[in-house]
Design a protein around this motif. Structure first.
Motif, PDB file in Angstrom:
ATOM      1  N   ASP A 191       0.858  -1.040  -0.209  1.00 32.71           N
ATOM      2  CA  ASP A 191       0.069  -0.102   0.040  1.00 32.71           C
ATOM      3  C   ASP A 191       0.784   1.186   0.118  1.00 32.71           C
ATOM      4  OD1 ASP A 191      -1.963   1.995   0.426  1.00 32.71           O
ATOM      5  OD2 ASP A 191      -2.441   1.403   2.138  1.00 32.71           O
ATOM      6  N   PRO A 192       0.876   2.054  -1.068  1.00 30.28           N
ATOM      7  CA  PRO A 192       1.658   3.219  -1.209  1.00 30.28           C
ATOM      8  C   PRO A 192       1.470   4.337   0.050  1.00 30.28           C
ATOM      9  CG  PRO A 192      -0.018   3.200  -2.710  1.00 30.28           C
ATOM     10  CD  PRO A 192      -0.063   2.190  -2.227  1.00 30.28           C
ATOM     11  N   LEU A 193       0.244   4.343   0.571  1.00 30.55           N
ATOM     12  CA  LEU A 193      -0.193   5.336   1.557  1.00 30.55           C
ATOM     13  C   LEU A 193       0.046   4.690   3.182  1.00 30.55           C
ATOM     14  CD1 LEU A 193      -3.799   6.246  -0.253  1.00 30.55           C
ATOM     15  CD2 LEU A 193      -1.365   7.276  -0.306  1.00 30.55           C
ATOM     16  N   HIS A 194       0.699   3.556   3.053  1.00 30.28           N
ATOM     17  CA  HIS A 194       0.996   3.294   4.472  1.00 30.28           C
ATOM     18  C   HIS A 194       2.032   3.969   4.958  1.00 30.28           C
ATOM     19  CE1 HIS A 194       1.318   0.187   7.603  1.00 30.28           C
ATOM     20  NE2 HIS A 194       2.695   0.068   7.318  1.00 30.28           N
ATOM     21  N   THR A 195       3.112   4.442   4.343  1.00 32.98           N
ATOM     22  CA  THR A 195       4.058   5.516   4.844  1.00 32.98           C
ATOM     23  C   THR A 195       3.559   6.856   4.122  1.00 32.98           C
ATOM     24  OG1 THR A 195       5.444   5.035   3.033  1.00 32.98           O
ATOM     25  CG2 THR A 195       5.857   3.672   4.955  1.00 32.98           C
ATOM     26  N   PRO A 196       3.965   7.859   4.681  1.00 31.37           N
ATOM     27  CA  PRO A 196       3.876   9.343   4.339  1.00 31.37           C
ATOM     28  C   PRO A 196       4.756   9.394   2.988  1.00 31.37           C
ATOM     29  CG  PRO A 196       4.858   9.474   6.427  1.00 31.37           C
ATOM     30  CD  PRO A 196       4.591   7.915   6.153  1.00 31.37           C
ATOM     31  N   PRO A 197       4.176  10.091   1.906  1.00 25.30           N
ATOM     32  CA  PRO A 197       4.771  10.480   0.606  1.00 25.30           C
ATOM     33  C   PRO A 197       5.952  11.397   0.986  1.00 25.30           C
ATOM     34  CG  PRO A 197       2.738  11.862   0.787  1.00 25.30           C
ATOM     35  CD  PRO A 197       2.782  10.826   1.929  1.00 25.30           C
ATOM     36  N   ARG A 198       6.965  11.216   0.231  1.00 25.43           N
ATOM     37  CA  ARG A 198       8.154  12.049   0.375  1.00 25.43           C
ATOM     38  C   ARG A 198       9.032  12.151  -1.010  1.00 25.43           C
ATOM     39  NH1 ARG A 198      13.327  10.523   1.010  1.00 25.43           N
ATOM     40  NH2 ARG A 198      13.832   8.426   0.792  1.00 25.43           N
ATOM     41  N   LEU A 199       9.620  13.553  -1.364  1.00 27.36           N
ATOM     42  CA  LEU A 199      10.159  13.461  -2.667  1.00 27.36           C
ATOM     43  C   LEU A 199      11.402  12.596  -2.672  1.00 27.36           C
ATOM     44  CD1 LEU A 199       9.891  17.315  -2.923  1.00 27.36           C
ATOM     45  CD2 LEU A 199       8.866  15.531  -4.158  1.00 27.36           C
ATOM     46  N   PRO A 200      11.748  12.163  -4.154  1.00 28.49           N
ATOM     47  CA  PRO A 200      12.949  11.381  -3.938  1.00 28.49           C
ATOM     48  C   PRO A 200      14.363  12.101  -3.952  1.00 28.49           C
ATOM     49  CG  PRO A 200      12.078  11.813  -6.038  1.00 28.49           C
ATOM     50  CD  PRO A 200      11.073  12.410  -5.103  1.00 28.49           C
ATOM     51  N   ASP A 201      15.242  11.471  -3.255  1.00 29.97           N
ATOM     52  CA  ASP A 201      16.638  12.344  -3.201  1.00 29.97           C
ATOM     53  C   ASP A 201      17.238  12.346  -4.745  1.00 29.97           C
ATOM     54  OD1 ASP A 201      16.301  12.141  -0.309  1.00 29.97           O
ATOM     55  OD2 ASP A 201      17.307  10.188  -0.151  1.00 29.97           O
ATOM     56  N   ILE A 202      17.504  13.682  -4.730  1.00 30.72           N
ATOM     57  CA  ILE A 202      18.190  13.952  -6.120  1.00 30.72           C
ATOM     58  C   ILE A 202      19.585  14.166  -6.025  1.00 30.72           C
ATOM     59  CG2 ILE A 202      18.099  15.440  -8.134  1.00 30.72           C
ATOM     60  CD1 ILE A 202      15.108  16.039  -7.565  1.00 30.72           C
ATOM     61  N   PRO A 203      20.322  13.603  -6.577  1.00 27.04           N
ATOM     62  CA  PRO A 203      21.958  13.640  -6.463  1.00 27.04           C
ATOM     63  C   PRO A 203      22.282  14.720  -7.145  1.00 27.04           C
ATOM     64  CG  PRO A 203      21.435  11.819  -8.053  1.00 27.04           C
ATOM     65  CD  PRO A 203      20.082  12.261  -7.564  1.00 27.04           C
ATOM     66  N   GLU A 204      23.390  15.281  -6.721  1.00 24.15           N
ATOM     67  CA  GLU A 204      23.918  16.492  -7.246  1.00 24.15           C
ATOM     68  C   GLU A 204      24.495  16.140  -8.380  1.00 24.15           C
ATOM     69  OE1 GLU A 204      24.559  19.658  -6.077  1.00 24.15           O
ATOM     70  OE2 GLU A 204      23.029  19.047  -4.719  1.00 24.15           O
ATOM     71  N   PRO A 205      24.305  16.884  -9.520  1.00 25.72           N
ATOM     72  CA  PRO A 205      24.699  16.619 -10.996  1.00 25.72           C
ATOM     73  C   PRO A 205      26.213  16.714 -10.991  1.00 25.72           C
ATOM     74  CG  PRO A 205      23.539  18.784 -10.889  1.00 25.72           C
ATOM     75  CD  PRO A 205      23.450  18.231  -9.622  1.00 25.72           C
ATOM     76  N   ARG A 206      26.958  15.867 -12.135  1.00 29.10           N
ATOM     77  CA  ARG A 206      28.197  15.990 -12.072  1.00 29.10           C
ATOM     78  C   ARG A 206      28.562  16.004 -13.605  1.00 29.10           C
ATOM     79  NH1 ARG A 206      29.591   9.957 -10.467  1.00 29.10           N
ATOM     80  NH2 ARG A 206      28.233   9.868 -12.176  1.00 29.10           N
ATOM     81  N   ALA A 207      29.493  16.554 -14.047  1.00 21.22           N
ATOM     82  CA  ALA A 207      29.867  16.713 -15.401  1.00 21.22           C
ATOM     83  C   ALA A 207      29.714  15.482 -16.152  1.00 21.22           C
ATOM     84  CB  ALA A 207      31.258  17.521 -15.519  1.00 21.22           C
ATOM     85  N   ASP A 208      30.241  14.499 -15.911  1.00 22.67           N
ATOM     86  CA  ASP A 208      30.164  13.217 -16.386  1.00 22.67           C
ATOM     87  C   ASP A 208      28.781  12.645 -16.481  1.00 22.67           C
ATOM     88  OD1 ASP A 208      32.904  12.908 -16.624  1.00 22.67           O
ATOM     89  OD2 ASP A 208      33.330  11.626 -14.798  1.00 22.67           O
ATOM     90  N   ASP A 209      27.890  13.255 -15.955  1.00 25.26           N
ATOM     91  CA  ASP A 209      26.391  12.874 -16.240  1.00 25.26           C
ATOM     92  C   ASP A 209      26.015  13.362 -17.633  1.00 25.26           C
ATOM     93  OD1 ASP A 209      26.057  11.739 -13.640  1.00 25.26           O
ATOM     94  OD2 ASP A 209      25.252  13.459 -12.635  1.00 25.26           O
ATOM     95  N   LEU A 210      26.633  14.339 -17.876  1.00 25.65           N
ATOM     96  CA  LEU A 210      26.233  15.192 -19.448  1.00 25.65           C
ATOM     97  C   LEU A 210      27.123  14.329 -20.706  1.00 25.65           C
ATOM     98  CD1 LEU A 210      26.480  18.765 -18.551  1.00 25.65           C
ATOM     99  CD2 LEU A 210      24.347  17.369 -18.886  1.00 25.65           C
TER     100      LEU A 210
END
Length: 66
Positions: A35-54
């Protein structure tokens, strides 16, 4: 789920009823766990962008500058 429980409660005691009760218990715990409503919703952790990601999107260009 309540209809299934009512049906199983009306069954005669025996292995079939025991197996049905075990299945109901498993199903109830699976529903609770999924059940997705069993725990409170939260935003995902977004990692810091790195130059190699591009790098995959730049072709022959360098992500570190000209």
């Amino acid at each position: 789920m309540s209809a299934v429980r009512t049906r199983v409660e009306a069954m005669a005691p025996g292995q079939t009823r025991t197996e049905a009760e075990a299945w109901i218990s498993w199903a109830a715990s699976a529903v609770e766990r999924l059940d997705p409503l069993h725990t409170p919703p939260r935003l995902p952790d977004i990692p810091e962008p790195r130059a190699d990601d591009l790098r995959p999107f730049l072709g022959h260009w360098s992500p570190y500058g000209p």
